[in-house]
Design a protein around this motif. Structure first.
Motif, PDB file in Angstrom:
ATOM      1  N   CYS A 166      12.432  35.919  34.872  1.00 30.18           N
ATOM      2  CA  CYS A 166      11.230  35.687  35.677  1.00 30.18           C
ATOM      3  C   CYS A 166      10.320  36.911  35.641  1.00 30.18           C
ATOM      4  O   CYS A 166      10.793  38.046  35.612  1.00 30.18           O
ATOM      5  N   ALA A 167       9.028  36.676  35.648  1.00 29.58           N
ATOM      6  CA  ALA A 167       8.038  37.743  35.776  1.00 29.58           C
ATOM      7  C   ALA A 167       7.288  37.541  37.079  1.00 29.58           C
ATOM      8  O   ALA A 167       6.770  36.459  37.337  1.00 29.58           O
ATOM      9  N   VAL A 168       7.258  38.569  37.894  1.00 29.44           N
ATOM     10  CA  VAL A 168       6.600  38.496  39.199  1.00 29.44           C
ATOM     11  C   VAL A 168       5.395  39.432  39.183  1.00 29.44           C
ATOM     12  O   VAL A 168       5.540  40.648  39.065  1.00 29.44           O
ATOM     13  N   PHE A 169       4.213  38.869  39.288  1.00 31.49           N
ATOM     14  CA  PHE A 169       2.981  39.640  39.214  1.00 31.49           C
ATOM     15  C   PHE A 169       2.530  40.031  40.618  1.00 31.49           C
ATOM     16  O   PHE A 169       2.129  39.190  41.410  1.00 31.49           O
ATOM     17  N   GLY A 170       2.593  41.323  40.912  1.00 33.41           N
ATOM     18  CA  GLY A 170       2.198  41.824  42.225  1.00 33.41           C
ATOM     19  C   GLY A 170       3.423  42.083  43.076  1.00 33.41           C
ATOM     20  O   GLY A 170       4.185  41.159  43.362  1.00 33.41           O
ATOM     21  N   LEU A 171       3.628  43.342  43.489  1.00 37.86           N
ATOM     22  CA  LEU A 171       4.843  43.697  44.213  1.00 37.86           C
ATOM     23  C   LEU A 171       4.555  44.083  45.661  1.00 37.86           C
ATOM     24  O   LEU A 171       5.085  45.057  46.186  1.00 37.86           O
ATOM     25  N   GLY A 172       3.703  43.290  46.286  1.00 35.14           N
ATOM     26  CA  GLY A 172       3.490  43.421  47.723  1.00 35.14           C
ATOM     27  C   GLY A 172       4.571  42.651  48.458  1.00 35.14           C
ATOM     28  O   GLY A 172       5.612  42.304  47.894  1.00 35.14           O
ATOM     29  N   ALA A 173       4.332  42.334  49.729  1.00 33.97           N
ATOM     30  CA  ALA A 173       5.341  41.646  50.536  1.00 33.97           C
ATOM     31  C   ALA A 173       5.724  40.293  49.943  1.00 33.97           C
ATOM     32  O   ALA A 173       6.905  39.947  49.867  1.00 33.97           O
ATOM     33  N   VAL A 174       4.727  39.522  49.506  1.00 33.80           N
ATOM     34  CA  VAL A 174       5.023  38.205  48.939  1.00 33.80           C
ATOM     35  C   VAL A 174       5.776  38.349  47.626  1.00 33.80           C
ATOM     36  O   VAL A 174       6.759  37.637  47.366  1.00 33.80           O
ATOM     37  N   GLY A 175       5.344  39.274  46.776  1.00 31.38           N
ATOM     38  CA  GLY A 175       6.022  39.484  45.502  1.00 31.38           C
ATOM     39  C   GLY A 175       7.466  39.903  45.672  1.00 31.38           C
ATOM     40  O   GLY A 175       8.355  39.430  44.946  1.00 31.38           O
ATOM     41  N   LEU A 176       7.736  40.780  46.625  1.00 34.62           N
ATOM     42  CA  LEU A 176       9.113  41.204  46.883  1.00 34.62           C
ATOM     43  C   LEU A 176       9.960  40.029  47.349  1.00 34.62           C
ATOM     44  O   LEU A 176      11.140  39.906  46.996  1.00 34.62           O
ATOM     45  N   ALA A 177       9.356  39.152  48.148  1.00 35.45           N
ATOM     46  CA  ALA A 177      10.088  37.972  48.608  1.00 35.45           C
ATOM     47  C   ALA A 177      10.366  37.017  47.447  1.00 35.45           C
ATOM     48  O   ALA A 177      11.407  36.361  47.403  1.00 35.45           O
ATOM     49  N   VAL A 178       9.430  36.925  46.487  1.00 37.26           N
ATOM     50  CA  VAL A 178       9.665  36.121  45.284  1.00 37.26           C
ATOM     51  C   VAL A 178      10.866  36.678  44.523  1.00 37.26           C
ATOM     52  O   VAL A 178      11.744  35.928  44.066  1.00 37.26           O
ATOM     53  N   ILE A 179      10.896  38.006  44.369  1.00 35.01           N
ATOM     54  CA  ILE A 179      12.018  38.640  43.671  1.00 35.01           C
ATOM     55  C   ILE A 179      13.334  38.306  44.365  1.00 35.01           C
ATOM     56  O   ILE A 179      14.330  37.978  43.713  1.00 35.01           O
ATOM     57  N   MET A 180      13.334  38.389  45.688  1.00 29.52           N
ATOM     58  CA  MET A 180      14.537  38.076  46.449  1.00 29.52           C
ATOM     59  C   MET A 180      14.976  36.635  46.196  1.00 29.52           C
ATOM     60  O   MET A 180      16.161  36.349  46.006  1.00 29.52           O
ATOM     61  N   GLY A 181      14.010  35.712  46.174  1.00 30.58           N
ATOM     62  CA  GLY A 181      14.330  34.317  45.906  1.00 30.58           C
ATOM     63  C   GLY A 181      14.856  34.100  44.511  1.00 30.58           C
ATOM     64  O   GLY A 181      15.796  33.330  44.286  1.00 30.58           O
TER      65      GLY A 181
END
Length: 213
Positions: free
Chosen positions: A140-155
């Motif tokens: 997976c590639a997650v663009f943007g590592l703010g609060a939402v991006g970090l939560a995507v990574i966690m998911g």
């Protein structure tokens, strides 16, 4: 069925600023903004059975239109109606919400952190699990590592992704992203190629690519 509560902590989401700017076509004014809150139940209305006075709760976004489900508002200022926001209106010492707009949380949970469950965390986490439906073994590639991006990574990590590439122009964010499960990092400023091409080259065998901002 309504519940009144006292707000102890609230986050500030970009959506609040977006609505305040007048750019949101669904924004109604005057309004009490805010939708990332945590607080305590002060009283419950007729028919409410899942909550009681003293419960620690997080308001949840369940409806718009500036009103409660029955089509009315519980806020007034100088005798004039004030609209609700996303059914929560957490930029207020006290608020009234429908019982469907609440989730009970552990009383020991720090409210200044658990309030983010109301939007930022649930948005990112849900995007990975429910929208993208990340599969075990995915890259997976997650663009943007703010609060939402970090939560995507966690998911993505919970879903079983084996490679999670964090993309951000601020490299200082990578250490925190690694704590949430990111395995690699790409800074768009480090390459003359478009960042999406760089990410695709890194994961040519991707099963799923998740994008966020």
């Amino acid at each position: 069925m309504e519940t009144a509560g006292k707000i102890f902590a609230t986050g500030v989401c970009h959506t609040d600023a977006y609505t305040l700017s007048g750019s949101d076509p669904e924004g109604l004014f005057p309004v009490i903004l805010g939708h990332e809150g945590a607080g305590k139940v002060e009283s419950v209305g007729e028919g409410v059975t899942k909550f009681k006075q003293g419960d620690t709760v997080v308001p949840l976004v369940t409806q718009g239109q500036g009103l409660l489900p029955d089509g009315t508002s519980r806020f007034t200022c100088q005798g004039k109606q004030v609209f609700h926001f996303m059914g929560t209106s957490t930029f207020s010492e006290y608020t009234v919400v429908a019982d469907i707009s609440l989730a009970k949380v552990n009383d020991k949970a720090p409210m200044d952190r658990v309030c983010l469950l109301g939007c930022g965390i649930s948005t990112g986490y849900g995007a990975a699990l429910n929208t993208a439906k990340v599969e075990p073994g995915s890259t997976c590639a997650v663009f943007g590592l703010g609060a939402v991006g970090l939560a995507v990574i966690m998911g993505c990590k919970v879903a079983g992704a084996t490679r999670i590439i964090g993309v951000d122009i601020n490299p200082s964010k990578f250490e925190k992203a690694k704590e949430f499960g990111a395995t690699e990092f790409v800074n768009p400023k480090d390459s003359s190629k478009p960042v999406q091409e760089v990410a695709l080259e890194m994961c040519k065998s991707c099963i799923r690519t998740v994008l966020t901002f």
